[in-house]
Design a protein around this motif. Sequence first.
Motif, PDB file in Angstrom:
ATOM      1  N   TRP A  14      16.485 -87.847  83.139  1.00  0.00           N
ATOM      2  CA  TRP A  14      16.101 -89.045  82.401  1.00  0.00           C
ATOM      3  C   TRP A  14      17.296 -89.783  81.850  1.00  0.00           C
ATOM      4  O   TRP A  14      17.223 -90.954  81.584  1.00  0.00           O
ATOM      5  CB  TRP A  14      15.114 -88.728  81.287  1.00  0.00           C
ATOM      6  CG  TRP A  14      15.301 -87.399  80.675  1.00  0.00           C
ATOM      7  CD1 TRP A  14      16.236 -87.036  79.761  1.00  0.00           C
ATOM      8  CD2 TRP A  14      14.558 -86.230  80.957  1.00  0.00           C
ATOM      9  NE1 TRP A  14      16.112 -85.721  79.455  1.00  0.00           N
ATOM     10  CE2 TRP A  14      15.086 -85.200  80.169  1.00  0.00           C
ATOM     11  CE3 TRP A  14      13.482 -85.948  81.791  1.00  0.00           C
ATOM     12  CZ2 TRP A  14      14.581 -83.917  80.191  1.00  0.00           C
ATOM     13  CZ3 TRP A  14      12.982 -84.674  81.807  1.00  0.00           C
ATOM     14  CH2 TRP A  14      13.527 -83.683  81.017  1.00  0.00           C
ATOM     15  N   ARG A  15      18.389 -89.098  81.663  1.00  0.00           N
ATOM     16  CA  ARG A  15      19.647 -89.760  81.310  1.00  0.00           C
ATOM     17  C   ARG A  15      20.681 -89.239  82.300  1.00  0.00           C
ATOM     18  O   ARG A  15      20.647 -88.068  82.656  1.00  0.00           O
ATOM     19  CB  ARG A  15      20.072 -89.409  79.887  1.00  0.00           C
ATOM     20  CG  ARG A  15      19.171 -90.014  78.845  1.00  0.00           C
ATOM     21  CD  ARG A  15      19.619 -89.636  77.476  1.00  0.00           C
ATOM     22  NE  ARG A  15      19.630 -88.173  77.378  1.00  0.00           N
ATOM     23  CZ  ARG A  15      19.876 -87.506  76.267  1.00  0.00           C
ATOM     24  NH1 ARG A  15      20.140 -88.137  75.172  1.00  0.00           N
ATOM     25  NH2 ARG A  15      19.868 -86.203  76.251  1.00  0.00           N
ATOM     26  N   PRO A  16      21.587 -90.067  82.753  1.00  0.00           N
ATOM     27  CA  PRO A  16      22.559 -89.612  83.755  1.00  0.00           C
ATOM     28  C   PRO A  16      23.277 -88.339  83.325  1.00  0.00           C
ATOM     29  O   PRO A  16      23.850 -88.273  82.246  1.00  0.00           O
ATOM     30  CB  PRO A  16      23.532 -90.786  83.865  1.00  0.00           C
ATOM     31  CG  PRO A  16      22.732 -91.966  83.434  1.00  0.00           C
ATOM     32  CD  PRO A  16      21.785 -91.454  82.382  1.00  0.00           C
ATOM     33  N   GLY A  17      23.185 -87.317  84.164  1.00  0.00           N
ATOM     34  CA  GLY A  17      23.873 -86.064  83.905  1.00  0.00           C
ATOM     35  C   GLY A  17      23.302 -85.258  82.763  1.00  0.00           C
ATOM     36  O   GLY A  17      23.958 -84.367  82.255  1.00  0.00           O
ATOM     37  N   ALA A  18      22.068 -85.545  82.347  1.00  0.00           N
ATOM     38  CA  ALA A  18      21.527 -84.897  81.154  1.00  0.00           C
ATOM     39  C   ALA A  18      20.336 -84.003  81.468  1.00  0.00           C
ATOM     40  O   ALA A  18      19.623 -84.222  82.433  1.00  0.00           O
ATOM     41  CB  ALA A  18      21.112 -85.943  80.133  1.00  0.00           C
ATOM     42  N   TRP A  19      20.186 -83.027  80.644  1.00  0.00           N
ATOM     43  CA  TRP A  19      18.991 -82.203  80.566  1.00  0.00           C
ATOM     44  C   TRP A  19      18.864 -81.836  79.104  1.00  0.00           C
ATOM     45  O   TRP A  19      19.752 -82.109  78.314  1.00  0.00           O
ATOM     46  CB  TRP A  19      19.058 -80.969  81.457  1.00  0.00           C
ATOM     47  CG  TRP A  19      20.424 -80.451  81.755  1.00  0.00           C
ATOM     48  CD1 TRP A  19      21.156 -80.691  82.877  1.00  0.00           C
ATOM     49  CD2 TRP A  19      21.249 -79.626  80.922  1.00  0.00           C
ATOM     50  NE1 TRP A  19      22.373 -80.060  82.783  1.00  0.00           N
ATOM     51  CE2 TRP A  19      22.456 -79.397  81.604  1.00  0.00           C
ATOM     52  CE3 TRP A  19      21.084 -79.056  79.668  1.00  0.00           C
ATOM     53  CZ2 TRP A  19      23.471 -78.628  81.077  1.00  0.00           C
ATOM     54  CZ3 TRP A  19      22.104 -78.285  79.142  1.00  0.00           C
ATOM     55  CH2 TRP A  19      23.274 -78.078  79.854  1.00  0.00           C
ATOM     56  N   VAL A  20      17.745 -81.265  78.743  1.00  0.00           N
ATOM     57  CA  VAL A  20      17.479 -80.984  77.333  1.00  0.00           C
ATOM     58  C   VAL A  20      17.319 -79.487  77.149  1.00  0.00           C
ATOM     59  O   VAL A  20      16.569 -78.840  77.881  1.00  0.00           O
ATOM     60  CB  VAL A  20      16.197 -81.704  76.870  1.00  0.00           C
ATOM     61  CG1 VAL A  20      15.923 -81.428  75.407  1.00  0.00           C
ATOM     62  CG2 VAL A  20      16.297 -83.185  77.129  1.00  0.00           C
ATOM     63  N   TRP A  21      18.021 -78.933  76.159  1.00  0.00           N
ATOM     64  CA  TRP A  21      17.867 -77.518  75.854  1.00  0.00           C
ATOM     65  C   TRP A  21      16.434 -77.257  75.421  1.00  0.00           C
ATOM     66  O   TRP A  21      15.907 -77.950  74.558  1.00  0.00           O
ATOM     67  CB  TRP A  21      18.824 -77.077  74.749  1.00  0.00           C
ATOM     68  CG  TRP A  21      20.233 -76.997  75.201  1.00  0.00           C
ATOM     69  CD1 TRP A  21      21.244 -77.847  74.859  1.00  0.00           C
ATOM     70  CD2 TRP A  21      20.809 -76.035  76.091  1.00  0.00           C
ATOM     71  NE1 TRP A  21      22.403 -77.468  75.496  1.00  0.00           N
ATOM     72  CE2 TRP A  21      22.164 -76.359  76.255  1.00  0.00           C
ATOM     73  CE3 TRP A  21      20.299 -74.929  76.777  1.00  0.00           C
ATOM     74  CZ2 TRP A  21      23.017 -75.626  77.066  1.00  0.00           C
ATOM     75  CZ3 TRP A  21      21.152 -74.191  77.590  1.00  0.00           C
ATOM     76  CH2 TRP A  21      22.492 -74.543  77.726  1.00  0.00           C
ATOM     77  N   ALA A  22      15.813 -76.258  75.994  1.00  0.00           N
ATOM     78  CA  ALA A  22      14.431 -75.925  75.667  1.00  0.00           C
ATOM     79  C   ALA A  22      14.272 -75.484  74.219  1.00  0.00           C
ATOM     80  O   ALA A  22      13.208 -75.634  73.637  1.00  0.00           O
ATOM     81  CB  ALA A  22      13.928 -74.836  76.615  1.00  0.00           C
ATOM     82  N   GLU A  23      15.321 -74.954  73.630  1.00  0.00           N
ATOM     83  CA  GLU A  23      15.266 -74.468  72.254  1.00  0.00           C
ATOM     84  C   GLU A  23      15.521 -75.558  71.214  1.00  0.00           C
ATOM     85  O   GLU A  23      15.451 -75.287  70.021  1.00  0.00           O
ATOM     86  CB  GLU A  23      16.279 -73.335  72.051  1.00  0.00           C
ATOM     87  CG  GLU A  23      16.031 -72.129  72.945  1.00  0.00           C
ATOM     88  CD  GLU A  23      14.675 -71.473  72.689  1.00  0.00           C
ATOM     89  OE1 GLU A  23      14.216 -71.460  71.525  1.00  0.00           O
ATOM     90  OE2 GLU A  23      14.077 -70.994  73.657  1.00  0.00           O
ATOM     91  N   ALA A  24      15.811 -76.776  71.648  1.00  0.00           N
ATOM     92  CA  ALA A  24      16.075 -77.859  70.698  1.00  0.00           C
ATOM     93  C   ALA A  24      14.836 -78.134  69.853  1.00  0.00           C
ATOM     94  O   ALA A  24      13.709 -78.125  70.360  1.00  0.00           O
ATOM     95  CB  ALA A  24      16.491 -79.123  71.436  1.00  0.00           C
TER      96      ALA A  24
END
Length: 101
Positions: A78-88
Amino acid sequence: MSTSDPEERFTRLVRLGRDLRRLGVGTSLVLPATGYPVLEIRSAGETRARITAVHRSRGWVFTGRSGRSSWFGRVRPWRPGAWVWAEADNVADVIASAVAL
């Protein structure tokens, strides 16, 4: 339970789906006969994104693909080169705002 256990992947997607629904985001958990489960984010009947949980060396992350591209096509975070930590703490908020529902 190992860190790459399929049940862990499933559990993380179910929790994310629950958190997104609390924000008013439509979700569906897809359980294919082969392959990994996917959380679909929907808006007005259209699939906006498909989210999967992936285990990285430092923990679990959520990554997504656009609903307009083939599932087997190129990964489109969803953002270039990004993913989201599941624990955030705010993972559902980040994903909901990123897919621009």
